[in-house]
Write an enzyme that holds these catalytic residues in place. Sequence first.
Site, mmCIF file in Angstrom:
data_model
loop_
_atom_site.group_PDB
_atom_site.id
_atom_site.type_symbol
_atom_site.label_atom_id
_atom_site.label_comp_id
_atom_site.label_asym_id
_atom_site.label_seq_id
_atom_site.Cartn_x
_atom_site.Cartn_y
_atom_site.Cartn_z
ATOM 1 N N HIS A 248 -5.296 -6.070 7.285
ATOM 2 C CA HIS A 248 -3.948 -6.559 7.006
ATOM 3 C C HIS A 248 -3.300 -7.105 8.264
ATOM 4 O O HIS A 248 -3.365 -6.490 9.319
ATOM 5 C CB HIS A 248 -3.086 -5.422 6.450
ATOM 6 N N ASP B 253 8.508 -1.056 -3.207
ATOM 7 C CA ASP B 253 8.502 -2.055 -2.131
ATOM 8 C C ASP B 253 8.942 -3.414 -2.643
ATOM 9 O O ASP B 253 9.630 -4.152 -1.944
ATOM 10 C CB ASP B 253 7.123 -2.163 -1.474
ATOM 11 N N ARG C 248 15.795 -6.558 1.221
ATOM 12 C CA ARG C 248 15.799 -6.724 2.686
ATOM 13 C C ARG C 248 15.800 -8.194 3.076
ATOM 14 O O ARG C 248 16.449 -8.594 4.038
ATOM 15 C CB ARG C 248 14.568 -6.033 3.290
ATOM 16 N N SER D 110 6.732 -0.262 4.386
ATOM 17 C CA SER D 110 6.442 -1.323 3.421
ATOM 18 C C SER D 110 4.947 -1.670 3.440
ATOM 19 O O SER D 110 4.294 -1.736 2.393
ATOM 20 C CB SER D 110 7.297 -2.557 3.774
ATOM 21 N N LYS E 162 1.724 -0.012 0.638
ATOM 22 C CA LYS E 162 0.873 -0.912 -0.148
ATOM 23 C C LYS E 162 -0.602 -0.730 0.195
ATOM 24 O O LYS E 162 -1.462 -0.743 -0.678
ATOM 25 C CB LYS E 162 1.303 -2.369 0.093
HETATM 26 N N1 URA Z 1 5.026 -7.404 5.597
HETATM 27 C C1 URA Z 1 5.289 -6.476 4.659
HETATM 28 O O1 URA Z 1 4.525 -6.290 3.725
HETATM 29 N N2 URA Z 1 6.407 -5.773 4.747
HETATM 30 C C2 URA Z 1 7.293 -5.945 5.753
HETATM 31 O O2 URA Z 1 8.287 -5.255 5.781
HETATM 32 C C3 URA Z 1 7.004 -6.910 6.739
HETATM 33 C C4 URA Z 1 5.852 -7.630 6.637
#
Ligand code: URA
Length: 439
Positions: free
Chosen positions: A82, A161, A168, A183, A187
């Site tokens: 990621h 999220d 946000r 966040s 995931k």
């Molecule tokens: N990527 C994400 O998935 N969440 C964030 O808060 C920032 C970047």
Amino acid sequence: MRMVDLIEKKVGGEILSGDEIRYIVKGFTDGSIPDYQMAAFQMAVVFNGMTDRETADLTMAMMHSGDVVDLSDLRGVKVDKHSTGGVGDTTTLVIAPLVAACGGTVAKMSGRGLGHTGGTLDKLESIPGVCIEQPMARFKEIVDEIGVAVIGQTGNLVPADKKMYALRDVTATVRSIPLIASSIMSKKLAAGTDAIVLDVKTGTGAFMQTVDEAEKLAHLMVSIGKLVGRECVAVITDMNQPLGLAVGNALEVREAVELLSGKIPAGDPLYEVCMLLGVHMMRVSKLAKTEVEAREKLESALHSGAGLEKLRRMIAAEGGDASYIDLARIDELCRVNKKINVYPERAGYISSMNAERIGTAAQILGAGRATKEESIDPAVGLVMKKRLGDFIRADEPLCVMYVNDESKLNAALNMFHSAFEYSDAKPDYRPMVYDVVRA
Ligand code: URA
Ligand code: CA
């Protein structure tokens, strides 16, 4: 419990209990806590932060707000990668197939572009036929057969999220380290892999603008991973210029195909960050005893064409026309009405590039969305001709813009030019990799 009291506590800089954090996430997910209270809470977190324990509690509460994927019936160490988001970052399309070609099991759910950053799903969809929405059973089947699948998030993963992020995005509460860590990690943990390699970007094109902030985010995410028994490594890499030369969807797929075809040399930033991530994916997957051995295996899969073949098979399995995944045909995806050479505003060394503005320039041309409803033009974007620190003459192109809608060109050019600073003296060398963070 009352939400207003919990907001008050965070405004006063107090530490919330696990129960209090679970109450907030559950209430916001089921709609009993309204947006305005969550927005106020998130803003309090932006200013007063959270402890590592609060962040871990928040991550777990978010992870359990929806489905959690079970990949235990698949063979081997399931690994995910990621990036915190960058410009010209097409590493997934290179290393996911390369690691699979070395025997790895890469099960990845990717995202779309966010803000000025590109997203792997948008890039995949620039290949005719690719369907990034695959049912869970099919996702597992592809991983099992080919060793790699990259698809969109499937099922009801981390609904907390989705709501928190959307809020946000419009309340200027994105850039908070505990909110970003929870966040991302909620995931990644819900996606069910055994191991996760994180690429934390820092610089003008990243959410984390300083190495110091990136270090904090990296350490926090790695420690959350450890807490739940997942192997987690974070690398901190430079985003003070686009990582690859291409910025745009099909253009970045083309650059990935070029790399997997051996057309991009070692030492190139995209090549090196791909190898770095690949090496750690190999190590956490127990496919190599040392970093040197991991790199040798990856480079051998690159040069034999085995990596490119894996990418082809994955594209075909996801419904795409894999015949485009070839140097002989890939240009067909990048056909536009006009290719325009863009010259620098003055000659000199390129002393600074604002990667966010370069990403935004590509988006203005149609490579990204300004609103959720907008569609993407897969072929447009730009290809850089120079790197940070290079000297450029006034008559040398700085980039080539791929344009379909000329009414957007002026705005894109203005945005693009505002990204550059030039100097007469050669600027200092900047590293591509700042650190590797392990539990
Ligand atoms: N990527 C994400 O998935 N969440 C964030 O808060 C920032 C970047
Ligand atoms: Ca370190």
